[in-house]
Design a protein around this motif. Sequence first.
Motif, PDB file in Angstrom:
ATOM      1  N   SER B  18      56.737  63.004  20.734  1.00 46.05           N
ATOM      2  CA  SER B  18      56.599  63.653  22.137  1.00 46.05           C
ATOM      3  C   SER B  18      55.457  64.586  22.591  1.00 46.05           C
ATOM      4  O   SER B  18      54.926  64.759  21.919  1.00 46.05           O
ATOM      5  CB  SER B  18      58.225  64.666  21.812  1.00 46.05           C
ATOM      6  N   GLU B  19      55.481  64.023  23.508  1.00 41.45           N
ATOM      7  CA  GLU B  19      53.445  64.357  24.256  1.00 41.45           C
ATOM      8  C   GLU B  19      53.662  66.137  24.657  1.00 41.45           C
ATOM      9  O   GLU B  19      52.696  67.365  24.663  1.00 41.45           O
ATOM     10  CB  GLU B  19      53.129  63.712  25.855  1.00 41.45           C
ATOM     11  N   GLU B  20      55.296  66.440  25.449  1.00 36.94           N
ATOM     12  CA  GLU B  20      55.588  67.514  25.398  1.00 36.94           C
ATOM     13  C   GLU B  20      55.657  68.327  24.390  1.00 36.94           C
ATOM     14  O   GLU B  20      54.789  69.518  24.225  1.00 36.94           O
ATOM     15  CB  GLU B  20      56.750  67.938  26.132  1.00 36.94           C
ATOM     16  N   LYS B  21      55.334  68.025  23.032  1.00 39.91           N
ATOM     17  CA  LYS B  21      55.494  68.742  21.863  1.00 39.91           C
ATOM     18  C   LYS B  21      55.070  68.931  21.446  1.00 39.91           C
ATOM     19  O   LYS B  21      54.096  70.217  20.863  1.00 39.91           O
ATOM     20  CB  LYS B  21      57.127  68.243  21.157  1.00 39.91           C
ATOM     21  N   ALA B  22      53.781  68.324  21.736  1.00 43.74           N
ATOM     22  CA  ALA B  22      52.628  68.594  21.111  1.00 43.74           C
ATOM     23  C   ALA B  22      51.756  69.103  21.999  1.00 43.74           C
ATOM     24  O   ALA B  22      51.001  69.622  21.256  1.00 43.74           O
ATOM     25  CB  ALA B  22      52.003  66.572  21.386  1.00 43.74           C
TER      26      ALA B  22
END
Lengths: 392, 292
Positions: B18-22
């Motif tokens: 996930s980009e959001e988590k990154a």
Amino acid sequence: MTSTSRATRIAVAGIGKMGLSHLAIVNAQPDLEVAAVCDASGMVRGVLEKYTGVVTYDDYDRMLREVELDAVLIATPSRTHASMVRTALERGLHVFCEKPFTLAVQDATELTALARSKGLVTQVGYHNRFVGPFAEVKRLLDAGAIGTVTHALGEAYGPVVLKPKGGTWRSRKEEGGGALYDYAAHPLNLLNWYFGGATSVGGTVLRPIFSRETDDEVHSTIHFAGGESANISVNWSDESHRKMTTRMTIWGTAGRIFADRQEIQVFLRDGAAVPEGYERGWNVRYGTELTGGVGFYLRGEEYSAQIEHFAERVREGRTDGVNGFESAAETDRVIAMLIADAATAAPTLAPTPTATPMAGPRHAEVRRPRRRVRFPWGVPQPAVQLELREGS
Amino acid sequence: MDRLLFGDNQFFGVNHMSEEKARAQAMRFQSVDAVMGVLDAAYDAGVRTFMCTTHDRVGEIADRVRLDRERYADFAFYPCMPYAHKYANAVTEDGMLGAVKRFLPGEGLMNAAIRGGSSMARKDIDGITTLLIDAEMKMFQGLRTPVVFLQNVIVDLLLGLGFNAAFRVFADHVRERYGAEPGFITMNLPALVPVLEAQGIEDPIVCSNINKLGFRMSGGVAAYERTLREHRFRAIAMSVFASGAIPAEEAIEWVCAQPNLESIVFGASSERNIRQTRDLVARHWDLQPVLA
């Protein structure tokens, strides 16, 4: 491959950043044989010859004349694509060409027709169509999962041009810079995949931020035959992203889809035609489950998957498939429409405050990001420019 | 080698799911203090090896460790080079020459120019390769670096090209100049190991994805199992949870049952997760370091 068939003999032309990566992937395929490599740089040719034993040429036409080939992979600067593709097709070779396909719609149309008349396999390197979540979007749209699509937002951001220094080729249009061809082409190509060819575009902004001559930012509204509209928002001067990030958001009467390379998030409303494996409300699926494995991995499954697809199509003589010239020509066409639209737009762009001596972009330059590439197309790029995808 | 190694993806905004988590992780670990807090928790939980890219910010971590030798007496770095984005960004900003200048090793321009320049002229990779290794190792001066890795993007590029001699150049230089064991990270284990053998690199350390899902195990799980069983090398498993796609317990049970696996590298952002993973692995493995 049956034991009686032989490997497809392929040549790789242009050993820059993309060409080097393609060469490694092609060379690792069991049913492709790298018969020759072509590059203008003596250093690149010398090192490859010395350490990998590959046959090299500095002259593309001579290579095509002298080496027995079935196919060619072209990864030279975009300006040279059309003529090199034409030569290859005329010699009856299957062609894989790096994106963008051509810089002129006329070329794209002619080459598509030429390949078709000769029954040759063609493919362009729009690798996002091989990214699991983006392919899942296509599957869901084809199944009508979110009803009638009204609007989409295609985005691409990344940290490429971050200073008004202008010290490198990326800031000079004659050497092939520009976010439109390099970055925006990707979401545009996905939009073409999902909605077909564009019918009109409006409000296009091709704007330099730090570059003196090329666009660093691309915005536009695009209309499609089915009535869908799309915005694209592209900026390659965005350091908040570690590397290039491409995203797609699509709204329909029965739901909404968001996708990037990692995951797909789907919201399905009551009354949506819920596909198998999905439910009403939120659904999240990850690339880890949507992306199939590849025989040899470098940089991302999609880069290998597209080469595997090409190899398979050549082996089976299949002219249909993902990313044929015809589909890439649609993207060339919409790019041309954006350039024309930006040129007619009211000259409202304010001079970029941070720009260097030449300061505010002259509008003639803003409008016409022509790519007159003067340097030899084999200028070596260091291998370390490859994107890194850490594994742990 | 320790049986559990600590990775660094979580600190630098790398997340395969996930980009959001990154992005959330990139925000959380913006300060070196936040990173050190997690590294301290790992160290105190007995996870004392930090397998890290040669990211500029790792230089700041190295400085912290250097400043408190008593606290970090058993701390080991396993540098993984190069941090490719660093080169890409430098080339973008300064062009090729500017980038090369920026990464020159401390020993001086002359040596570098001779090794690099004559290397270029002879189309010889030895000089330029060793030059780049030295530049990447600069930030670890005076610290323990018992294993030095070549990153997968380079290993797999060289492997694909058939540029096999480069592996030997790397291994020899790392052994001779740093007294370290050479390590190789790859997404193509079954293809790489025979190539390293053919180059005469004895008992190499090879780190690759090994997980129950087969995520990024190119060539397939069966080929990985065969390679682990039939070849002589020291294997490290990464991505054992396939970025969280496999439940932790199931993932660890499966990976610990693989033959001839020496270590696992994992990432975590909290003391709780570090201890949880350590305890899970301890149920299947004796956590005492494996001696080479």
